[in-house]
Design a protein around this motif. Sequence first.
Motif, PDB file in Angstrom:
ATOM      1  N   CYS A  18       0.825  -1.209   0.000  1.00 28.95           N
ATOM      2  CA  CYS A  18       0.000   0.000   0.000  1.00 28.95           C
ATOM      3  C   CYS A  18       0.860   1.260   0.000  1.00 28.95           C
ATOM      4  O   CYS A  18       1.104   1.855   1.072  1.00 28.95           O
ATOM      5  N   PRO A  19       1.339   1.718  -1.151  1.00 28.49           N
ATOM      6  CA  PRO A  19       2.059   2.991  -1.180  1.00 28.49           C
ATOM      7  C   PRO A  19       1.121   4.124  -0.775  1.00 28.49           C
ATOM      8  O   PRO A  19      -0.090   4.073  -1.027  1.00 28.49           O
ATOM      9  N   ALA A  20       1.675   5.119  -0.124  1.00 28.99           N
ATOM     10  CA  ALA A  20       0.869   6.260   0.312  1.00 28.99           C
ATOM     11  C   ALA A  20       0.347   6.997  -0.911  1.00 28.99           C
ATOM     12  O   ALA A  20       1.120   7.461  -1.755  1.00 28.99           O
ATOM     13  N   ALA A  21      -0.974   7.110  -1.019  1.00 27.51           N
ATOM     14  CA  ALA A  21      -1.565   7.672  -2.226  1.00 27.51           C
ATOM     15  C   ALA A  21      -2.978   8.148  -1.924  1.00 27.51           C
ATOM     16  O   ALA A  21      -3.584   7.777  -0.923  1.00 27.51           O
ATOM     17  N   VAL A  22      -3.482   8.984  -2.823  1.00 28.74           N
ATOM     18  CA  VAL A  22      -4.878   9.397  -2.792  1.00 28.74           C
ATOM     19  C   VAL A  22      -5.515   8.873  -4.068  1.00 28.74           C
ATOM     20  O   VAL A  22      -5.263   9.385  -5.157  1.00 28.74           O
ATOM     21  N   GLY A  23      -6.299   7.813  -3.954  1.00 29.33           N
ATOM     22  CA  GLY A  23      -6.844   7.144  -5.134  1.00 29.33           C
ATOM     23  C   GLY A  23      -6.114   5.839  -5.396  1.00 29.33           C
ATOM     24  O   GLY A  23      -5.228   5.418  -4.640  1.00 29.33           O
ATOM     25  N   GLU A  24      -6.487   5.189  -6.498  1.00 29.06           N
ATOM     26  CA  GLU A  24      -5.913   3.891  -6.840  1.00 29.06           C
ATOM     27  C   GLU A  24      -4.565   4.036  -7.535  1.00 29.06           C
ATOM     28  O   GLU A  24      -4.357   4.953  -8.331  1.00 29.06           O
ATOM     29  N   VAL A  25      -3.663   3.109  -7.218  1.00 27.76           N
ATOM     30  CA  VAL A  25      -2.351   3.058  -7.867  1.00 27.76           C
ATOM     31  C   VAL A  25      -2.382   1.915  -8.883  1.00 27.76           C
ATOM     32  O   VAL A  25      -2.655   0.770  -8.512  1.00 27.76           O
ATOM     33  N   PRO A  26      -2.133   2.180 -10.156  1.00 25.90           N
ATOM     34  CA  PRO A  26      -2.178   1.110 -11.163  1.00 25.90           C
ATOM     35  C   PRO A  26      -1.244  -0.039 -10.818  1.00 25.90           C
ATOM     36  O   PRO A  26      -0.113   0.163 -10.357  1.00 25.90           O
ATOM     37  N   GLY A  27      -1.732  -1.260 -11.004  1.00 33.61           N
ATOM     38  CA  GLY A  27      -0.893  -2.433 -10.810  1.00 33.61           C
ATOM     39  C   GLY A  27      -0.863  -2.973  -9.407  1.00 33.61           C
ATOM     40  O   GLY A  27      -0.230  -3.998  -9.152  1.00 33.61           O
ATOM     41  N   ARG A  28      -1.545  -2.315  -8.432  1.00 38.16           N
ATOM     42  CA  ARG A  28      -1.536  -2.834  -7.079  1.00 38.16           C
ATOM     43  C   ARG A  28      -2.578  -3.925  -6.945  1.00 38.16           C
ATOM     44  O   ARG A  28      -3.706  -3.772  -7.400  1.00 38.16           O
ATOM     45  N   ARG A  29      -2.210  -5.053  -6.347  1.00 28.88           N
ATOM     46  CA  ARG A  29      -3.134  -6.159  -6.207  1.00 28.88           C
ATOM     47  C   ARG A  29      -3.822  -6.155  -4.841  1.00 28.88           C
ATOM     48  O   ARG A  29      -4.588  -7.047  -4.533  1.00 28.88           O
ATOM     49  N   HIS A  30      -3.542  -5.170  -4.025  1.00 29.98           N
ATOM     50  CA  HIS A  30      -4.164  -5.078  -2.710  1.00 29.98           C
ATOM     51  C   HIS A  30      -5.007  -3.811  -2.653  1.00 29.98           C
ATOM     52  O   HIS A  30      -4.637  -2.769  -3.186  1.00 29.98           O
ATOM     53  N   LYS A  31      -6.153  -3.910  -2.030  1.00 31.05           N
ATOM     54  CA  LYS A  31      -7.006  -2.747  -1.862  1.00 31.05           C
ATOM     55  C   LYS A  31      -6.484  -1.934  -0.681  1.00 31.05           C
ATOM     56  O   LYS A  31      -6.331  -2.453   0.412  1.00 31.05           O
ATOM     57  N   CYS A  32      -6.246  -0.648  -0.940  1.00 32.69           N
ATOM     58  CA  CYS A  32      -5.594   0.178   0.081  1.00 32.69           C
ATOM     59  C   CYS A  32      -6.366   1.453   0.390  1.00 32.69           C
ATOM     60  O   CYS A  32      -5.863   2.321   1.096  1.00 32.69           O
ATOM     61  N   ARG A  33      -7.571   1.585  -0.127  1.00 33.46           N
ATOM     62  CA  ARG A  33      -8.304   2.842   0.082  1.00 33.46           C
ATOM     63  C   ARG A  33      -8.556   3.105   1.563  1.00 33.46           C
ATOM     64  O   ARG A  33      -8.335   4.216   2.058  1.00 33.46           O
ATOM     65  N   THR A  34      -9.038   2.096   2.277  1.00 32.09           N
ATOM     66  CA  THR A  34      -9.336   2.289   3.699  1.00 32.09           C
ATOM     67  C   THR A  34      -8.073   2.629   4.474  1.00 32.09           C
ATOM     68  O   THR A  34      -8.048   3.529   5.325  1.00 32.09           O
ATOM     69  N   TRP A  35      -6.996   1.909   4.161  1.00 31.52           N
ATOM     70  CA  TRP A  35      -5.728   2.147   4.852  1.00 31.52           C
ATOM     71  C   TRP A  35      -5.243   3.577   4.626  1.00 31.52           C
ATOM     72  O   TRP A  35      -4.876   4.280   5.583  1.00 31.52           O
ATOM     73  N   ASN A  36      -5.239   4.036   3.387  1.00 27.05           N
ATOM     74  CA  ASN A  36      -4.725   5.367   3.087  1.00 27.05           C
ATOM     75  C   ASN A  36      -5.642   6.469   3.620  1.00 27.05           C
ATOM     76  O   ASN A  36      -5.169   7.550   3.999  1.00 27.05           O
ATOM     77  N   ALA A  37      -6.944   6.198   3.650  1.00 21.38           N
ATOM     78  CA  ALA A  37      -7.849   7.189   4.242  1.00 21.38           C
ATOM     79  C   ALA A  37      -7.567   7.340   5.731  1.00 21.38           C
ATOM     80  O   ALA A  37      -7.537   8.458   6.269  1.00 21.38           O
ATOM     81  N   ARG A  38      -7.344   6.209   6.418  1.00 25.50           N
ATOM     82  CA  ARG A  38      -6.988   6.256   7.836  1.00 25.50           C
ATOM     83  C   ARG A  38      -5.626   6.927   8.040  1.00 25.50           C
ATOM     84  O   ARG A  38      -5.402   7.623   9.036  1.00 25.50           O
ATOM     85  N   LEU A  39      -4.709   6.674   7.097  1.00 27.40           N
ATOM     86  CA  LEU A  39      -3.384   7.289   7.194  1.00 27.40           C
ATOM     87  C   LEU A  39      -3.479   8.805   7.154  1.00 27.40           C
ATOM     88  O   LEU A  39      -2.852   9.511   7.968  1.00 27.40           O
ATOM     89  N   LEU A  40      -4.273   9.346   6.226  1.00 30.37           N
ATOM     90  CA  LEU A  40      -4.404  10.796   6.128  1.00 30.37           C
ATOM     91  C   LEU A  40      -5.058  11.378   7.379  1.00 30.37           C
ATOM     92  O   LEU A  40      -4.664  12.459   7.854  1.00 30.37           O
TER      93      LEU A  40
END
Length: 706
Positions: A526-548
Amino acid sequence: MPAGAPAAALRRLDLDGLRGFAIALVVVFHVYVGRVSGGVDVFLLLSGFFFIGVLIRNADRPAASLNPWWPLWRTLRRLYPTLVTVTASCAALALLAAPQLRTVEMAEQLLASLLYLENLKLTRKAAEYGAAADDISPLQHLWSMSVQFHAYLLAILVVAALGWVTRRAGAAAGAVARAALPLLTLGVAVSFGYACWLHDRDQVANYYSTVSRFWEIGLGGVLTLVLARHGTRIRALPDRAAGALAAAGLLLVAATGLVFDGAAEFPGPWTLAPVGGAALVIIAGGRPGAATSFLESRPVLFLGRVAYPLYLWHWPLLIITTNMVDSRRPGAVLGTAIITGSLVLAWATHRFVETPLLQRRGRPAVGEPVVAQALAGLRGHRPAQLRALAGVGVLAVAGICLAALPYSRAETARYAGVTPDPATHPGARAIVGAAPAGVAPFPPYLILAEDSDRVGRAGCIAGAEYPEDFIPTSTRSGDPCVFGDPAGDRTMLLVGGSHTQQWFDALDAVAKRHGWRITVRIRHGCPAAVGEVPGRRHKCRTWNARLLRHIRDTRPDLVVGTTTRPRPDAVGDYTPRAYIGFFEELAELGIPFLGFRDNPWSRDAEFRNFESSRCVVAGGDPRSCGPERALTLSDADSGARALSRYPGTLALDFSDILCPDGTCPAVIGNVWVYRDDDHLSPTFVRTLAPELDRRIGPFLDGLATG
């Protein structure tokens, strides 16, 4: 015969041949095609057909013992000596001829294979993002033996329980068969439904799961019971119709590997093709016809006799041989040699290991003193004594193989967190001085894949297998996840995935020197990002929202992450738009950011990842074994360009050290650069600490006084 009980199986030569045909498909597709054929699924169906049928027939004999140990003992006598022979031989061959396979991962797979846990091991491995292990193991095919053994154990216990209940109730003859049919049918339906459901959610776990695979074995048991009850109707079919049924089934089995990619589809709904085809052959009853004649031919029957050892031998020979010649796939000549060698070894194993150690006596009667009889039989009976001695030898060899993992783990612990002597292993320090020649790279290759950083050993990283809302807050020892200088009055927060984590040990050393605390919010994949990162096989939206939200709430003095990643199917690296969205969020909050350009990944011209260390251990040159800079890094650092728009940021690019002249060596300063295909080794990163301090020290001091 008791009414409703499975008929005592007449010898079905056509089913022996079907087993042989299935193993031929498995071997040919593995060696020449590189795909899953469906042959293993046929094995599972046939194993259920025979094994569950034998269990129920014995349980419906009132005088037979229901002690579950006896079928388990018989099964182990049939399977385990061959399993130990093959796995031990392959481990020895890998040690002697393929040093790149001498890893902790190999030791783990030895243990998992010999304890029938390989399917669970592979499922766990697939769930761990960035697991430093080979994608292909010489023993990974033994997942099917684990699944089969788990199903056998369950069947033994359930049938024994049914037998005990029906005998206590005084039920009529054949009661176990009558009770087992609806229970088994329900189990098959639930397992098949689960396999179809899991197929779209986690196909890797689905492929290896005993629960998902049970329906294939259970369906064989259902066929046994149904044919025992309704076999007369099927036998009434004309020979021509039965022959057509067998031919259609054989065609389905043969065509499966050509039509489907089994690794992507099985054991989901499309598995009905090979399993259904095998079921048609079973139902046809071995009646005269072209299919039966083919299955009962001498070459196919020979393959059926040696099917089990052939399955065990062919895959490790394929993997070890291709590792020896440093090739992804064997050519026609090498492939034929692998198959020939597998056949010879399978025959020898069947002849000298499998057959002599089989348990030949039937199920003991209730109250029969079997142990006393066995001990008495050893006295003065040389063949029995030799079999007992061979059994002890099998267990001794298994014990030696199992000891490989504790040894490997001890070596891992011995080198954990160690920074080598800079006089012999300068690592990145070699940029300002020469490294002595003729020194083995550090750490030892055996534990390279297990090389770990301090934050990982502390347990402060969220693995990809954990829920998205899982955030480690304390170390394994119970201490808070605070590093660097815990008493420091400035805090840097490390964010992103494993490509941020890999820089930790160097950052930790620099932070201590400058009085900064380090906290972490890292989740693998889960690279730190806002939105989807192309090529990532893991869902990270919840994680990154909590990170922010965490960053807004805690207001760290500095955030550290990555700024680029390789393009999925093109040369060079780039900064995804989602990364820039994260930089913008930090800029709006007025929080400084330090960003690492991603390291070069070991990819070839077809964008397939490889491990440069394996190439070196196999005899290659460290420079030529490493990745080419141009394949994963662009001429300019897009991360630096992106960060230049925002104040209070610093872009770091270590490609000048990692790739000094267009190539990125696998070894620098007698230290391994990579621990796998795309992560830097923590040992090498620790040697980078002085250079990292030189590049970011003034930036940190400026933030502290600004």
